[in-house]
Design an enzyme around this catalytic site. Structure first.
Site, short mmCIF file in Angstrom:
data_model
loop_
_atom_site.label_atom_id
_atom_site.label_comp_id
_atom_site.label_asym_id
_atom_site.label_seq_id
_atom_site.Cartn_x
_atom_site.Cartn_y
_atom_site.Cartn_z
N TYR A 247 0.84 -1.20 0.00
CA TYR A 247 0.00 0.00 0.00
C TYR A 247 0.88 1.25 0.00
CZ TYR A 247 -3.95 -3.05 1.04
OH TYR A 247 -4.90 -4.03 0.98
N ASN B 142 -12.57 -0.52 -5.23
CA ASN B 142 -12.43 -0.94 -6.62
C ASN B 142 -13.70 -1.70 -7.05
OD1 ASN B 142 -11.69 -2.11 -9.06
ND2 ASN B 142 -10.19 -3.49 -8.15
N CYS C 250 -6.69 -5.39 -7.55
CA CYS C 250 -6.48 -4.93 -6.18
C CYS C 250 -5.95 -6.05 -5.29
CB CYS C 250 -7.76 -4.32 -5.61
SG CYS C 250 -9.22 -5.37 -5.73
N HIS C 251 -6.12 -7.29 -5.71
CA HIS C 251 -5.59 -8.42 -4.94
C HIS C 251 -4.06 -8.44 -4.94
CE1 HIS C 251 -5.97 -9.93 -9.09
NE2 HIS C 251 -4.93 -10.70 -8.80
N GLU D 279 -1.82 -16.72 -10.13
CA GLU D 279 -0.90 -15.90 -10.91
C GLU D 279 0.56 -16.32 -10.75
OE1 GLU D 279 -1.69 -11.73 -10.35
OE2 GLU D 279 -3.75 -11.94 -11.07
#
Length: 154
Positions: free
Chosen positions: A93, A116, A124-125, A151
């Site tokens: 962040y 979001n 946002c993850h 991912e």
């Protein structure tokens, strides 16, 4: 929800997804606990479904479906920066606040991140706490963990 919007729901490996689209693009994407089995002929929703299927199969790294987002100028700036985080990578962040030009605004960035409207599409993850912990995720931490694992190819 926008009044000129179409809604569709479809399954994913992490649960049921509800998406809303206008003529301009996808305006909302969320996980839902209860299905209302909605379908739509909106071309953005059809493209979204195909892209999400490829994403969850590990075959898509960048979405191309059009978006139709509404938000404050700050939130829109944060969401644009979120979209730049590469597939499979994470940032803090604090780093996100630095990237939007205000290193002391990590709480405000966290608020924009949490607001979001199109999870997964704007990733946002991929934002985690400075100490490496996952922090919050509106769709639940287990989904965040699973998206990051997907991912990373795990």
């Amino acid at each position: 929800m926008k009044t000129d919007a179409d809604i569709a729901e479809f399954p994913s490996s992490l649960g049921q997804i509800r998406a809303t689209a206008t003529a301009r693009g996808i305006s909302e994407l969320t996980f839902v606990d209860r299905s209302t089995a909605r379908a739509s002929a909106n071309p953005h929703l059809k493209k979204l479904r195909a892209e999400l299927d490829r994403y969850f199969d590990g075959k898509l790294r960048k979405f191309s479906v059009a978006l139709d987002l509404s938000g404050t100028p700050f939130r829109l700036r944060v969401w644009r920066e979120l979209a730049r985080i590469p597939y499979g990578e994470t940032i803090s962040y604090i780093e996100l606040a630095r990237r939007v030009g205000n290193p002391k605004a990590s709480r405000a960035v966290g608020g924009a991140n949490g607001a979001n409207p199109v999870c997964i599409l704007i990733p946002c993850h991929r934002v985690i706490a400075a100490d490496g912990t996952l922090g919050g995720y509106s769709a639940g931490l287990s989904r965040k963990e699973n998206l990051l694992a997907l991912e990373r190819g795990e």
